[in-house]
Write a protein that holds these residues in place. Structure first.
Motif, PDB file in Angstrom:
ATOM      1  N   GLU A   1       0.777  -1.263  -0.038  1.00 21.21           N
ATOM      2  CA  GLU A   1      -0.073  -0.138   0.022  1.00 21.21           C
ATOM      3  C   GLU A   1       0.769   1.188  -0.034  1.00 21.21           C
ATOM      4  O   GLU A   1       1.840   1.276   0.837  1.00 21.21           O
ATOM      5  CB  GLU A   1      -0.953   0.030   1.259  1.00 21.21           C
TER       6      GLU A   1
ATOM      7  N   THR B   1      -4.704  10.008  -0.964  1.00 22.73           N
ATOM      8  CA  THR B   1      -5.049   8.854  -1.918  1.00 22.73           C
ATOM      9  C   THR B   1      -4.122   7.600  -1.518  1.00 22.73           C
ATOM     10  O   THR B   1      -3.260   7.787  -0.837  1.00 22.73           O
ATOM     11  CB  THR B   1      -4.675   9.238  -3.434  1.00 22.73           C
ATOM     12  N   TYR B   2      -5.009   6.399  -1.988  1.00 23.93           N
ATOM     13  CA  TYR B   2      -4.236   5.157  -1.467  1.00 23.93           C
ATOM     14  C   TYR B   2      -4.091   4.381  -2.957  1.00 23.93           C
ATOM     15  O   TYR B   2      -4.999   4.796  -3.770  1.00 23.93           O
ATOM     16  CB  TYR B   2      -5.069   4.431  -0.464  1.00 23.93           C
ATOM     17  N   SER B   3      -3.262   3.414  -2.752  1.00 25.88           N
ATOM     18  CA  SER B   3      -3.246   2.587  -4.218  1.00 25.88           C
ATOM     19  C   SER B   3      -3.802   1.352  -3.905  1.00 25.88           C
ATOM     20  O   SER B   3      -4.085   0.759  -5.149  1.00 25.88           O
ATOM     21  CB  SER B   3      -1.592   2.429  -4.204  1.00 25.88           C
TER      22      SER B   3
ATOM     23  N   SER C   1      -6.709  -1.093  -3.949  1.00 25.19           N
ATOM     24  CA  SER C   1      -8.124  -1.007  -3.837  1.00 25.19           C
ATOM     25  C   SER C   1      -8.810  -1.831  -3.107  1.00 25.19           C
ATOM     26  O   SER C   1     -10.108  -1.586  -2.681  1.00 25.19           O
ATOM     27  CB  SER C   1      -8.675  -1.397  -5.209  1.00 25.19           C
TER      28      SER C   1
ATOM     29  N   SER D   1     -14.632   0.866   4.636  1.00 23.82           N
ATOM     30  CA  SER D   1     -14.972   0.963   3.109  1.00 23.82           C
ATOM     31  C   SER D   1     -16.519   0.827   2.817  1.00 23.82           C
ATOM     32  O   SER D   1     -16.873   0.905   1.425  1.00 23.82           O
ATOM     33  CB  SER D   1     -14.044  -0.258   2.373  1.00 23.82           C
TER      34      SER D   1
ATOM     35  N   LYS E   1     -14.322   5.211  -3.024  1.00 24.80           N
ATOM     36  CA  LYS E   1     -13.675   3.975  -3.065  1.00 24.80           C
ATOM     37  C   LYS E   1     -13.100   3.899  -4.717  1.00 24.80           C
ATOM     38  O   LYS E   1     -12.046   3.427  -5.149  1.00 24.80           O
ATOM     39  CB  LYS E   1     -14.620   2.649  -2.756  1.00 24.80           C
TER      40      LYS E   1
ATOM     41  N   LYS F   1     -10.579   6.034  -5.015  1.00 28.31           N
ATOM     42  CA  LYS F   1      -9.384   5.667  -4.098  1.00 28.31           C
ATOM     43  C   LYS F   1      -8.753   6.971  -3.676  1.00 28.31           C
ATOM     44  O   LYS F   1      -7.482   7.240  -3.389  1.00 28.31           O
ATOM     45  CB  LYS F   1      -8.026   4.606  -4.804  1.00 28.31           C
TER      46      LYS F   1
END
Lengths: 113, 114
Positions: B2, B24-26, B28, B52, B68, B71
C-alpha cells in the motif's frame, strides 16, 4: 491514553553503540508496532509483532531488530546506532478484530551523535 | 504494498474557516481509513475513522468522506479553532495482513490563525 509506556523517553548516544528501546503495555493487546517519525516522512513502520515471539519486518527495518518474549513487552534494538537513526520512535498497540485502531505510546526521542 | 499520499503538507486557515485534507491510496482492497491528530510533542491520537462500506462519517466539527472508485478519502474540519492546530495523518489498512498494519500518509501541518 491506553496503557502504553516507552523507555527511555529521551536518549543521546554515539555512533556505533547499541541501543535498546522498550515498549510496555498493560492492555493485553496482541499486536505491537515500532514506528519512526521524521519530518516529511510521516510514520514509517520498522517492525511489528502479531503475537509472542512472532515478529516481521516493516517498511524501514534495516539496522533494527526486535524481540517479544511476553505479551506486554516489545523491544527495539539498534545493534550499532548511526546518525541516520536519529528520530522519534513510537510504539503502538492494536487488537485483532473489527476495530483495527492503533494506540500510540508517548514516544522516545533518540539522538545519535 | 500500500502507498498513501497526503496533501497538502501544510495548510493555514483563519479561525472559523473550513479545512480539507486529502489522501489517496493505491490498494483498492484497503478497507479501513483512520485519521490521527498529533499535537506538538505529543503522541498521535485517533480522531475519526471510516470503513470501506461507508461513504461519509461525521463527528461534531469533523467529517471524513471516502470515494472508493477514485481511491481517495478526505478529512473536513469546519469552524476551525486554534486548538485544531496540529499535524494530521491519514492512514489505510489493507485486509489480510497479519498484524492490522497501517500505511500512513506524510502528514499535514494545520495552522489556525486567530
Amino acid at each position: 491514553d491506553a496503557g502504553i509506556t516507552q523507555s527511555p523517553r529521551h536518549k543521546v548516544t554515539e555512533t556505533g553503540t547499541p541501543v535498546t528501546l522498550r515498549c510496555h503495555q498493560t492492555e493485553n493487546h496482541r499486536y505491537m508496532y515500532w514506528y519512526r517519525q521524521d519530518p516529511g516522512h510521516g510514520l514509517r513502520l520498522i517492525h511489528y509483532s502479531y503475537g509472542v515471539k512472532d515478529t516481521d519486518k516493516g517498511e524501514v527495518s534495516d539496522g533494527y531488530s526486535v524481540s517479544r518474549s511476553k505479551t506486554e513487552d516489545f523491544l527495539l534494538t539498534l545493534e550499532s546506532a548511526t546518525s541516520s537513526q536519529t528520530s522519534v520512535y513510537f510504539c503502538a498497540i492494536s487488537d485483532p478484530g473489527g476495530a483495527s485502531e492503533q494506540f500510540f505510546g508517548p514516544g522516545t526521542r533518540l539522538t545519535v551523535l | 504494498g500500500e502507498n498513501v499520499e497526503q496533501h497538502p503538507s501544510t495548510l493555514s486557515v483563519q479561525e472559523g474557516d473550513s479545512a480539507v485534507i486529502k489522501c489517496t491510496y493505491s490498494d483498492s482492497a484497503s478497507n479501513y481509513f483512520p485519521w490521527y491528530k498529533q499535537e506538538l510533542g505529543k503522541r498521535p491520537q485517533l480522531i475519526i475513522d471510516i470503513r470501506s462500506n461507508v461513504g461519509e462519517k461525521k463527528d461534531q466539527r469533523i467529517a471524513v468522506t471516502l470515494n472508493k472508485t477514485a481511491k481517495h478519502f478526505s478529512l473536513h474540519i469546519t469552524e476551525t479553532q486554534p486548538e485544531d492546530s496540529a499535524v494530521y495523518f491519514c492512514a489505510a489498512k489493507a485486509p489480510g495482513n497479519a498484524g492490522n498494519m497501517l500505511t500512513f500518509g506524510g502528514g499535514t501541518r494545520l495552522m489556525v490563525k486567530p
